[in-house]
Design a protein around this motif. Sequence first.
Motif, short mmCIF file in Angstrom:
data_model
loop_
_atom_site.label_atom_id
_atom_site.label_comp_id
_atom_site.label_asym_id
_atom_site.label_seq_id
_atom_site.Cartn_x
_atom_site.Cartn_y
_atom_site.Cartn_z
N GLN A 138 58.46 67.93 44.18
CA GLN A 138 58.27 66.69 43.45
C GLN A 138 57.45 65.73 44.32
O GLN A 138 57.64 65.67 45.53
N PRO A 139 56.53 64.98 43.71
CA PRO A 139 55.76 64.00 44.50
C PRO A 139 56.71 62.93 45.06
O PRO A 139 57.70 62.58 44.43
N ALA A 140 56.36 62.47 46.22
CA ALA A 140 57.16 61.42 46.86
C ALA A 140 57.06 60.14 46.03
O ALA A 140 56.00 59.82 45.51
N THR A 141 58.16 59.45 45.93
CA THR A 141 58.17 58.18 45.22
C THR A 141 57.69 57.09 46.17
O THR A 141 58.18 57.00 47.30
N ALA A 142 56.74 56.32 45.71
CA ALA A 142 56.23 55.24 46.55
C ALA A 142 57.29 54.16 46.71
O ALA A 142 58.04 53.87 45.78
N PRO A 143 57.38 53.59 47.90
CA PRO A 143 58.35 52.50 48.07
C PRO A 143 57.94 51.31 47.21
O PRO A 143 56.77 51.16 46.86
N PRO A 144 58.92 50.49 46.85
CA PRO A 144 58.57 49.32 46.04
C PRO A 144 57.61 48.40 46.81
O PRO A 144 57.65 48.33 48.04
N ALA A 145 56.76 47.74 46.06
CA ALA A 145 55.81 46.81 46.69
C ALA A 145 56.58 45.68 47.37
O ALA A 145 57.60 45.22 46.85
N PRO A 146 56.11 45.24 48.52
CA PRO A 146 56.79 44.13 49.19
C PRO A 146 56.78 42.88 48.30
O PRO A 146 55.82 42.63 47.58
N ARG A 147 57.86 42.13 48.35
CA ARG A 147 57.96 40.88 47.60
C ARG A 147 58.09 39.74 48.59
O ARG A 147 58.72 39.86 49.63
N SER A 148 57.49 38.60 48.23
CA SER A 148 57.55 37.42 49.10
C SER A 148 58.37 36.33 48.42
O SER A 148 58.46 36.28 47.18
N PHE A 149 58.95 35.47 49.24
CA PHE A 149 59.86 34.44 48.75
C PHE A 149 59.63 33.12 49.48
O PHE A 149 59.24 33.12 50.65
N LEU A 150 59.91 32.04 48.78
CA LEU A 150 60.11 30.74 49.41
C LEU A 150 61.59 30.43 49.20
O LEU A 150 62.12 30.65 48.10
N ALA A 151 62.22 29.91 50.24
CA ALA A 151 63.64 29.56 50.15
C ALA A 151 63.80 28.08 50.43
O ALA A 151 63.03 27.47 51.18
N PHE A 152 64.86 27.52 49.83
CA PHE A 152 65.10 26.08 49.92
C PHE A 152 66.54 25.80 50.30
O PHE A 152 67.47 26.36 49.73
N ASP A 153 66.69 24.90 51.28
CA ASP A 153 68.00 24.34 51.62
C ASP A 153 68.00 22.93 51.02
O ASP A 153 67.44 22.00 51.60
N TYR A 154 68.62 22.81 49.85
CA TYR A 154 68.56 21.56 49.08
C TYR A 154 69.46 20.49 49.68
O TYR A 154 70.60 20.74 50.05
N GLY A 155 68.92 19.29 49.74
CA GLY A 155 69.68 18.09 50.09
C GLY A 155 69.20 16.94 49.23
O GLY A 155 68.07 16.99 48.73
N THR A 156 70.01 15.93 49.07
CA THR A 156 69.59 14.83 48.19
C THR A 156 68.42 14.05 48.76
O THR A 156 67.63 13.49 48.01
N ARG A 157 68.26 14.02 50.09
CA ARG A 157 67.16 13.29 50.71
C ARG A 157 66.07 14.20 51.28
O ARG A 157 64.92 13.80 51.39
N ARG A 158 66.46 15.42 51.66
CA ARG A 158 65.51 16.35 52.28
C ARG A 158 65.75 17.76 51.74
O ARG A 158 66.88 18.12 51.41
N VAL A 159 64.67 18.55 51.73
CA VAL A 159 64.76 19.95 51.34
C VAL A 159 64.06 20.78 52.42
O VAL A 159 62.87 20.60 52.67
N GLY A 160 64.82 21.65 53.06
CA GLY A 160 64.24 22.58 54.03
C GLY A 160 63.59 23.74 53.31
O GLY A 160 64.10 24.20 52.28
N VAL A 161 62.47 24.23 53.85
CA VAL A 161 61.72 25.31 53.21
C VAL A 161 61.44 26.40 54.24
O VAL A 161 61.10 26.11 55.39
N ALA A 162 61.57 27.65 53.79
CA ALA A 162 61.25 28.80 54.63
C ALA A 162 60.53 29.84 53.78
O ALA A 162 60.61 29.81 52.55
#
Length: 142
Positions: free
Chosen positions: A9-33
């Motif tokens: 059987q042909p090898a299954t290709a790995p899933p394509a990489p996915r990218s993310f932005l993450a948020f640490d929510y605060g009422t006055r500030r939001v951290g982003v990564a």
Amino acid sequence: MSDQPDAPQPATAPPAPRSFLAFDYGTRRVGVATGNTLLRSATPLKTIAAEGDARFAAIEQLVRQWQPDALVVGVPVHPDGTPHDNTRRAQRFARQLHGRLRLPVHEVDERYSTTEALAGGAADVDAASAAIILDQFLRAQP
């Protein structure tokens, strides 16, 4: 029935990489990564110290710049897992991100992320907390 042995059987290709932005929510500030599934690690980006439309304008600019596949929002809860006022605020923020940006939004339990960022001596605690939230999310991915 065939006399032929099973063909490899042909090898299954790995899933394509996915990218993310993450948020640490605060009422006055939001951290982003930012981070991705290829490296399975997150990097603190910045803290947005704005509210209302100015906050969302800054986030929209980051989304245009980084072009993530999805967003991750840390949702705080009490140590026993029960929700509190900031839980609902962070969930509302997640819904607003989805509505404005039309990207998938994943919610992650962010208990102790700020404590961990402080213990690590982070220069930008909010952005470091966002990176911890995203690292936690990435570790949970298959």
